[in-house]
Design a protein around this motif. Structure first.
Motif, short mmCIF file in Angstrom:
data_model
loop_
_atom_site.label_atom_id
_atom_site.label_comp_id
_atom_site.label_asym_id
_atom_site.label_seq_id
_atom_site.Cartn_x
_atom_site.Cartn_y
_atom_site.Cartn_z
N ASP A 84 18.15 118.73 11.41
CA ASP A 84 18.60 119.94 12.11
C ASP A 84 17.42 120.80 12.54
O ASP A 84 17.40 121.34 13.66
CB ASP A 84 19.51 120.77 11.20
CG ASP A 84 20.87 120.11 10.97
OD1 ASP A 84 21.21 119.18 11.73
OD2 ASP A 84 21.57 120.52 10.02
N SER A 85 16.44 120.93 11.68
CA SER A 85 15.28 121.77 11.98
C SER A 85 14.46 121.20 13.12
O SER A 85 13.99 121.94 14.00
CB SER A 85 14.40 121.91 10.72
OG SER A 85 15.12 122.51 9.66
N VAL A 86 14.29 119.89 13.13
CA VAL A 86 13.52 119.24 14.19
C VAL A 86 14.21 119.43 15.55
O VAL A 86 13.56 119.75 16.56
CB VAL A 86 13.34 117.74 13.88
CG1 VAL A 86 12.91 116.98 15.12
CG2 VAL A 86 12.32 117.54 12.78
N VAL A 87 15.52 119.25 15.58
CA VAL A 87 16.25 119.41 16.83
C VAL A 87 16.13 120.84 17.35
O VAL A 87 15.89 121.08 18.55
CB VAL A 87 17.74 119.03 16.64
CG1 VAL A 87 18.56 119.41 17.87
CG2 VAL A 87 17.86 117.53 16.38
N GLN A 88 16.29 121.81 16.46
CA GLN A 88 16.20 123.21 16.87
C GLN A 88 14.78 123.58 17.29
O GLN A 88 14.58 124.32 18.26
CB GLN A 88 16.68 124.12 15.73
CG GLN A 88 18.14 123.97 15.38
CD GLN A 88 19.05 124.22 16.58
OE1 GLN A 88 19.05 125.30 17.16
NE2 GLN A 88 19.83 123.21 16.96
N ARG A 89 13.80 123.07 16.57
CA ARG A 89 12.40 123.31 16.97
C ARG A 89 12.15 122.83 18.38
O ARG A 89 11.56 123.55 19.21
CB ARG A 89 11.46 122.60 15.99
CG ARG A 89 9.98 122.70 16.35
CD ARG A 89 9.18 121.59 15.72
NE ARG A 89 9.53 120.28 16.28
CZ ARG A 89 9.12 119.12 15.79
NH1 ARG A 89 8.37 119.08 14.70
NH2 ARG A 89 9.47 117.97 16.37
N LEU A 93 11.05 125.03 21.70
CA LEU A 93 9.83 124.72 22.45
C LEU A 93 10.13 124.54 23.93
O LEU A 93 9.37 124.99 24.80
CB LEU A 93 9.17 123.45 21.89
CG LEU A 93 8.30 123.59 20.65
CD1 LEU A 93 8.00 122.23 20.04
CD2 LEU A 93 7.00 124.32 20.99
N LYS A 94 11.24 123.90 24.23
CA LYS A 94 11.61 123.64 25.61
C LYS A 94 12.12 124.89 26.32
O LYS A 94 11.79 125.14 27.49
CB LYS A 94 12.68 122.54 25.66
CG LYS A 94 13.13 122.18 27.07
CD LYS A 94 14.19 121.07 27.04
CE LYS A 94 14.66 120.71 28.44
NZ LYS A 94 15.71 119.65 28.41
N ALA A 131 12.34 112.96 14.76
CA ALA A 131 12.16 113.72 16.00
C ALA A 131 12.16 112.83 17.23
O ALA A 131 12.20 113.35 18.36
CB ALA A 131 10.86 114.50 15.93
N LEU A 132 12.06 111.51 17.04
CA LEU A 132 11.93 110.57 18.16
C LEU A 132 10.72 110.93 19.03
O LEU A 132 10.75 110.81 20.25
CB LEU A 132 13.21 110.54 19.00
CG LEU A 132 14.47 110.07 18.27
CD1 LEU A 132 15.68 110.14 19.20
CD2 LEU A 132 14.29 108.65 17.73
#
Length: 561
Positions: A84-89, A93-94, A131-132
């Motif tokens: 969840d944190s990686v997706v939100q980060r 950023l975007k 994070a892919l």
């Protein structure tokens, strides 16, 4: 009178609106409350946000400024929280370039450490797989010298690296609040939530109190205390959530934990990326990282037992602990207590776990996951972390849905932060003599912090105000715009939260205080006496809670405590 919204609403205009009905009242002007406010307004809900002090006064201006995916949660076997944190980060950023930045992290590997470099690299690989995106790198001791000059060489094998992100937490909050107001919401700082009034089991009113009015003043306005009509209240007050919950007889759930930081000039330890070390005393990770032109050392994780309504401050023990970590990792820098120019402490609203055998668990092992619950229309949203505030906001609104029949779902799935003008596009709108004064990075920064107001910010600049304030990344004009248009009610609001120069410059910005006065006093509508009172109050606040704990007022207070 300072304003903040596009339609020029003043504080008195906002207070006058409290006589109207609101679908939703949000209590708490930190990142969680601001995130809920933005989303609720996008959904067409008539929404009021109130904050008892200034926006982001609490935890949301005092974090470590990290928008991170939570690599440490892998070690704690919480891959879901990491995902969840990686997706939100990555979304932030975007969606918020110029406000959220990629930040490299370096994890040195030394002889005798529990985790060798291969274990660290395995963790980073897993992190990148979630994070892919593959950002993991390895640095030799020689390469490290250019990235972290002066890093300890004895026993150094090399370092593993990866990317996360950092931000200006207080500006993130303000961007969300301004976004909500652009969709028709009302946001008020220095307005305290006092009491829920029910008609049977249903909420009918929520009593709010203007904190800028002296309750003993015989001339106070009639709307000093106002029962606001609403059917739903969201309690997003962070470490203070138990105050409202207690009105319904609920037991406390928050374990307030203090995280503290030291600030030193970047030239003393000129890191370009975050560098971690395991503290020689207890093995806890401590980071040194660049932020807004300074180098930050943090953080601690201790129970905070002081009054939550008082400014939290770093203890001498915490400061010594952090300084020892920096000295251990960068011995050649010969850092001493005299190098520390400022500090800050924040209180994390962590959900306390049940004691084991009558003893609390280690603070660093407490969960950082959020909690959302419903008490007949009082929705509590707390816990969590900066990176995942948007998920907490969505969960809070979902929990409140039975009380919000007018909510539109058309906005669901939209951006967290509405797009701002791209720096290149903004440059085409500037006069050539103005454009040549600003780099692309500076334009990006202005767009990130001020959104669609960026062009107005630049246009507000007087002669010399597009220059940088020394030793910071802040332009002088940011002070003028904040004083003019961002609900600044106290000088500390301007220096600690609208801009961050109060924790980036030594001695409470006294070297520049006359220029700050020249730029801001008339914008704030203050007479000379008001300025003098505010300036004296600001110096006192800074000395008590933001100065170096090794010298001055804070050191004297702790020595006599």
């Amino acid at each position: 009178m300072p304003i903040t919204s596009k339609d020029g609403r003043s504080r008195s205009d906002r207070l006058a609106k409290l006589d109207e009905f609101f679908d939703l009242v949000i209590v708490g002007g930190g990142v969680t409350g601001a995130g809920i406010f933005s989303e609720a307004c996008k959904r067409g809900l008539k929404t009021l946000l109130i904050e008892q002090k200034d926006f982001s006064w609490g935890t949301s201006s005092r974090s470590s400024k990290m928008v991170h995916g939570g690599i440490r949660y892998l070690k704690e076997a919480k891959p879901g929280l990491t995902r969840d944190s990686v997706v939100q980060r990555d979304r932030l950023l975007k969606e918020a370039p110029g406000l959220v930045h990629r930040l490299g992290f370096i994890l040195p590997s030394y002889n005798g450490q529990v985790f060798n470099r291969w274990m660290i690299r395995s963790g980073i690989l897993t992190y990148d797989l979630i994070a892919l995106r593959f950002t993991g790198r390895y640095f030799t001791p020689e390469q490290l010298q250019s990235l972290a000059p002066g890093i300890r060489q004895k026993g150094l094998h090399g370092a593993s690296g990866f990317f996360d992100a950092s931000t200006d937490d207080a500006r993130m909050v303000l961007r969300l609040i301004q976004q909500g107001e652009a969709y028709g919401g009302i946001a008020l700082n220095y307005c305290k939530g006092k009491k829920i009034i029910r008609d049977g089991e249903k909420i009918s009113h929520f009593v709010v109190e203007d904190q800028l009015v002296d309750p003993l003043d015989s001339q106070k306005p009639e709307n000093f205390t106002t029962p606001v009509q609403t059917r739903c209240v969201i309690n997003a007050t962070g470490a203070w959530v138990d105050n409202l919950r207690g009105q319904s007889g609920k037991k406390p759930i928050i374990r307030p934990l203090r995280g503290s930081h030291l600030v030193l000039p970047n030239w003393r330890i000129p890191v370009s990326q975050a560098v971690s070390t395991n503290h020689p005393q207890d093995g806890r990770p401590v980071y040194l990282y660049p932020w807004e032109g300074a180098t930050i050392i943090g953080t601690t994780d201790l129970d905070h037992r002081a009054d939550l309504d008082l400014e939290p401050r770093i203890s001498l023990g915490e400061a010594t602990y952090l300084l020892e970590a920096a000295q251990h990792l960068f011995p050649a820098a010969k850092i001493t207590s005299n190098d520390i120019i400022a500090s800050w402490s924040g209180v994390r609203p962590v959900i306390g776990s049940k004691p084991s055998k009558g003893k609390k668990i280690d603070p660093s092992k407490e969960s950082r996951e959020s909690l959302i619950c419903d008490d007949q229309g009082l929705i509590t949203v707390t816990g969590g972390k900066l990176t995942t505030f948007h998920l907490s906001a969505l969960e809070g609104l979902e929990k409140a849905k039975p009380y919000l029949p007018g909510a539109s779902e058309k906005a669901a799935g939209g951006p967290i932060i509405d797009p701002a003008l791209a720096p290149e596009k903004l440059r085409t709108q500037l006069k050539p003599e103005v454009s040549e004064q600003l780099t692309t990075d500076q334009l990006s920064r202005i767009c990130g912090r001020f959104g669609d107001q960026a062009a107005k910010v630049i246009a507000a600049a007087d002669h010399g105000e597009l220059d940088l304030i020394p030793a910071t990344h802040t332009l002088w004009v940011e002070l003028r715009w904040a004083a003019r248009a961002e609900q600044v009610e106290q000088l500390e609001d301007l220096l600690l939260r609208r801009t961050r120069i109060g924790i980036l410059l030594e001695n409470a910005c006294q070297e520049h205080i006359q220029k700050i006065r020249q730029i801001c006093q008339s914008e704030l509508g203050w007479d000379d006496l008001t300025w003098q009172i505010q300036a004296a109050k600001w110096r006192e606040v800074w000395q008590q809670a933001y100065s170096s704990p090794f010298s001055g007022t804070m050191a004297q207070q702790q020595a006599t405590a």
